[in-house]
Enzyme design. Structure first.
Site, PDB file in Angstrom:
ATOM      1  N   GLU A   1     -18.287   4.873 -22.400  1.00  0.00           N
ATOM      2  CA  GLU A   1     -17.521   4.092 -21.423  1.00  0.00           C
ATOM      3  C   GLU A   1     -17.930   2.627 -21.398  1.00  0.00           C
ATOM      4  O   GLU A   1     -17.418   1.855 -20.584  1.00  0.00           O
ATOM      5  CB  GLU A   1     -17.634   4.709 -20.024  1.00  0.00           C
TER       6      GLU A   1
ATOM      7  N   HIS B   1       0.825  -1.206   0.000  1.00  0.00           N
ATOM      8  CA  HIS B   1       0.000   0.000   0.000  1.00  0.00           C
ATOM      9  C   HIS B   1       0.860   1.258   0.000  1.00  0.00           C
ATOM     10  O   HIS B   1       0.539   2.255  -0.657  1.00  0.00           O
ATOM     11  CB  HIS B   1      -0.916  -0.005   1.232  1.00  0.00           C
TER      12      HIS B   1
ATOM     13  N   ASP C   1     -13.410   3.033 -17.498  1.00  0.00           N
ATOM     14  CA  ASP C   1     -14.485   2.049 -17.556  1.00  0.00           C
ATOM     15  C   ASP C   1     -14.506   1.317 -18.890  1.00  0.00           C
ATOM     16  O   ASP C   1     -14.766   0.110 -18.944  1.00  0.00           O
ATOM     17  CB  ASP C   1     -15.843   2.716 -17.307  1.00  0.00           C
TER      18      ASP C   1
ATOM     19  N   CYS D   1     -11.720  11.799 -21.378  1.00  0.00           N
ATOM     20  CA  CYS D   1     -11.576  12.274 -20.006  1.00  0.00           C
ATOM     21  C   CYS D   1     -11.050  11.192 -19.065  1.00  0.00           C
ATOM     22  O   CYS D   1     -10.900  11.414 -17.873  1.00  0.00           O
ATOM     23  CB  CYS D   1     -12.900  12.819 -19.471  1.00  0.00           C
TER      24      CYS D   1
END
Length: 838
Positions: free
Chosen positions: A697, A460, A721, A768
């Site tokens: 998307e 992480h 996506d 985008c």
């Protein structure tokens, strides 16, 4: 596959994530002593030939094989690290020395479980052992599957190659017993070759009636010298005596990592790997920085006499837990607001752990026995960490690091320590292992880099460091913590090196490299407010992705041509009730006001499925990413979208507001919203309607782009996506995330089809998603017909500068060829070749 006798493309011999040699946790391989090459962390159980060739060496322990390609390149394929010690257990060699093999032919098979449990690491190497004659250029540094393009091998140009002079002088000979564990396998052989190359004399090794020159890795391994075997060394040339002494030392001294008793006392102390004054580690986040080294120590607890009042200690612990819960909730809220998904996932996990009843029960049990809250909490965490680490899972070991983070945070609260480190800006921080909380705190204090004795490149902390652009190195070893506080060091994360005694010249060199980088950024920033125009005159709008009016103001200051995506979810999350029309209107107007006279694209609410709102209960879904989200939620709850559209229609001037609809899959969805928008305009007495766009998307929308463009004013491609839906890979899946690459030819074909469909109705197309912020992708997107790129505000200057160095007609020509390639890695390689990054 040959292009000519000089150039060769090697295919992946294994499936799995690709690593540079610098990231291999082995000093010999990482230093390049064995030669150029690449590493793969394998996911399959069979090693395949990366090209056609002849098997010139098979390791007697079955863990490695060497091929000679038809162009003369010698390729060592080495499965795992320290696997020589398994003495062949778990390995099945499928070829013999002298055999001719074809590209992709299986070479050896191994028992994944058996080998993984007994060796240091399964990371496997493809090494070009005659790197003096050939050069290896990686095609990809992402995950690969067997047979995909991996490396280009190119013969080095040697100007006026001369015949090698015969060695002169007396030949001197010495005898020594081999100290290297497992004998003279690949790694020690590389050190012998490296030692020999430091002298002008010619050196040979003699064993079992055979001889090999010390500058040939294949020759040395081919002698099949075992541990404790006696060998003869001969040297001839101007520095033969020194060469002999150095080689005898190298042969009689075990590798540093082996912790193995050396044989005779070395006559010459020559330690070549690891380098003197350099600690080798693994790159977690790239970068080159210099600065003073400051060590962070873990919290030490005062002695506990026991016999504490349980009720009082429970109250003390509860107060600390409440404080930490509040801190993590605030961090989580900020991460959600700014769409920092990595950060959000990490701290959501921390919050869940903090509420874990097993931890609390164990701590409370200790407190009831009279233990102080500090010691009870510490012992509870330590016990859980021990359990997780004994399970031998990297994923669970990472969860143990999350627990240690909570341990530190709660102890600070219990001990009353300020959540702050006293460090000068520009420091390079050293620690045993940093936690995500540490990293957030340190990055706010302006540290230059991070290095850890332990830790992993996929932890992480590593993920957060990459997101912050903070150079970070892990697995440097315990000696990191013995270094003097405040000493000047150089952290070369990409090279996997921490230089402890850099010269004045080296420090100046690093400082110059940083100055050059800053100057380049300053130059890009100075031009950021100028239009982005290709060399042949095509204007590309470079806008910004934002989530608040503050971010919009920052974007304008950074040179944004507008807002390409305002995510309105920031208004709806982390609250108990929905924002009313008035609050929404004020928020949208604030963004328009912050952008001066530039246009703003505002996406309607995209929640549902995996993004739940407390005040909008939705049914639990087995596949939330494929469920009720985006425009589908608006259809199910039309009052939410109506309220948002009303708020948007009240902004002024309305001509600068564009509305974008997420998750559209068919024309009827667009027509329905368009009719609703026109009805609201009529109801409010508005003579003009804002432009209405559709997000592309999902593949269905890309395939219907021409039909959607007939009724939409513009199209905006959300590559994040679109990638996961096209590739059927969850981009948040730890094992698949590296393969969700929007430069996949399938994605590029959908982008090309979207642009072609929009062009038929003279509509413009923007991007985008994250791909817009990747400078390597800029020429491809322009070539496919994209005219607007919406990027992270800090990258506006860089992307505009990239546009100005491109020829749009050339981009169009080359991009069409990219559509025919077979993988994302092949596309990336082609992009690097055609449009190198500055």
């Amino acid at each position: 596959m040959h292009k000519n006798n000089k150039e060769l493309t090697l295919s992946a011999p294994l499936s799995g994530p690709v690593l540079t040699l610098a990231k291999v946790p082995d000093a010999v391989f990482a230093s390049g002593a064995m030669g150029d090459g690449i590493a793969i962390d394998p996911l399959n159980d069979t090693l395949h030939a990366p090209c056609a060739g002849v098997v010139v060496h098979v390791a007697r322990t079955g863990h490695a094989v060497t091929l000679r390609a038809d162009n003369g390149a010698e390729l060592l394929l080495h499965l795992g690290l320290d696997t020589v010690e398994l003495q062949g257990q778990g390995f099945t060699m499928l070829v013999e020395e002298g055999a001719r093999v074809t590209n992709g032919q299986p070479l050896l098979r191994y028992d994944q479980d058996k080998v993984a449990q007994q060796c240091k690491s399964l990371v496997s190497l493809l090494i070009l052992t005659n790197s003096q004659d050939f050069q290896a250029r990686p095609i990809t540094l992402k995950s690969v599957r067997v047979g995909e393009p991996l490396l280009h091998i190119i013969r080095r140009q040697v100007a006026g190659a001369q015949a090698e002079a015969e060695p002169v002088g007396e030949e001197i000979v010495g005898h020594i017993r081999i100290a290297h564990r497992g004998g003279l396998h690949a790694r020690p052989a590389a050190l012998i070759r490296q030692t020999a190359q430091g002298f002008k004399s010619k050196s040979k090794l003699h064993f079992g009636g055979k001889s090999a020159t010390c500058d040939s890795l294949i020759g040395l391994m081919g002698l099949a010298i075992g541990e404790q075997d006696d060998v003869q060394v001969s040297c001839q040339g101007p520095d033969a005596e020194a060469a002999l002494q150095a080689l005898l030392t190298a042969l009689s001294t075990a590798l540093a990592e082996e912790h193995h008793a050396a044989a005779p006392t070395p006559m010459v102390q020559r330690q070549r790997v690891p380098e003197a004054g350099v600690l080798h580690g693994v790159c977690a986040a790239p970068g080159l920085v210099a600065g003073p080294l400051f060590r962070l120590s873990a919290i030490s607890l005062p002695a506990d006499a026991g016999h504490n009042d349980p009720a009082q200690q429970r109250q003390t612990l509860d107060t600390a837990l409440t404080q930490v819960h509040s801190e993590i909730t605030a961090t989580l809220s900020q991460a959600r607001k700014h769409k920092q998904t990595d950060e959000e996932a990490i701290f959501a996990a921390h919050l869940a752990l903090l509420e874990d009843p097993a931890l609390l029960d164990a701590a409370h049990h200790s407190i009831d026995l009279g233990t102080a809250a500090t010691h009870a909490w510490s012992q509870s965490i330590d016990a859980q960490c021990d359990v997780l680490q004994q399970l031998g899972s990297a994923l669970l070991a990472e969860r143990a690091n999350d627990l240690r983070d909570l341990k530190q945070r709660v102890l600070r609260a219990l001990l009353g320590e300020a959540w702050h480190y006293e460090l000068p800006p520009g420091a390079i921080v050293a620690a045993h292992e940093l936690t995500p909380s540490d990293l957030l705190q340190l990055s706010q204090q302006g540290v230059a880099g991070l290095c850890m004795a332990e830790g992993g490149a996929t932890s992480h902390v590593a993920i957060l460091a990459r997101g912050k652009g903070l150079p970070c190195m892990v697995a440097l070893g315990a000696s990191l913590l013995d270094q003097q506080q405040g000493q000047a060091v150089v952290l070369d994360a990409e090279g996997g090196r921490l230089e402890l005694m850099p010269s004045v010249e080296r420090l100046a060199q690093v400082e110059q490299a940083q100055l050059d980088r800053r100057q380049r950024r300053a130059e890009q920033q100075a031009q950021a407010h100028s239009p982005a125009q290709t060399v042949d005159g095509l204007h590309i709008e470079v806008a910004a992705n934002v989530a608040s009016s503050e971010e919009a103001a920052n974007a304008l200051a950074n040179g944004a041509d507008g807002v390409g995506l305002l995510r309105t979810e920031f208004l709806f999350v982390d609250r108990q009730t929905a924002p009313d029309e008035r609050e929404q209107h004020h928020a949208y107007q604030a963004v328009l006001d912050a952008m001066g006279d530039k246009s703003v694209i505002i996406r309607t609410i995209d929640v549902g499925g995996d993004k739940q709102l407390d005040y909008l209960p939705l049914p639990a879904e087995a596949n939330p990413v494929l469920g009720l989200r985006g425009i589908r939620l608006a259809q199910a709850r039309p009052e939410i979208l109506d309220q948002q559209l009303r708020a948007l229609l009240h902004v002024t001037p309305l001509s600068r507001c564009r509305i974008l609809l997420p998750m559209v899959t068919e024309v009827d969805e667009l027509l329905h919203i368009r009719q609703r928008l026109e009805a609201l305009c009529h109801e409010l007495g508005l003579s003009q309607r804002p432009e209405l766009g559709v997000m592309i998307e999902v593949p269905a929308a890309a395939l219907l782009a021409e039909q959607l463009a007939e009724h939409a004013d513009f199209l905006s491609i959300g590559t994040n996506d679109l990638s996961q839906y096209t590739l059927a890979m969850d981009r948040d899946h730890a094992g698949l995330a590296s393969r969700v690459d929007a430069l996949h030819p399938a994605l590029l074909r959908l982008i090309a089809q979207t642009c072609a469909g929009a062009a038929r109705h003279k509509r413009w197309v923007g991007v985008c998603g994250a791909l817009a912020s990747d400078p390597l992708a800029t020429p491809v997107l322009i070539g496919l017909g994209v005219s607007e790129l919406s990027v992270s505000p800090v990258q506006i200057g860089e992307i505009k500068d990239r546009v100005r160095h491109l020829d749009a007609s050339e981009c169009r020509r080359i991009s069409q060829d990219l559509l025919k390639l077979s993988s994302a890695s092949a596309v990336r390689h082609a992009c690097h070749q055609h449009w190198p990054l500055r």
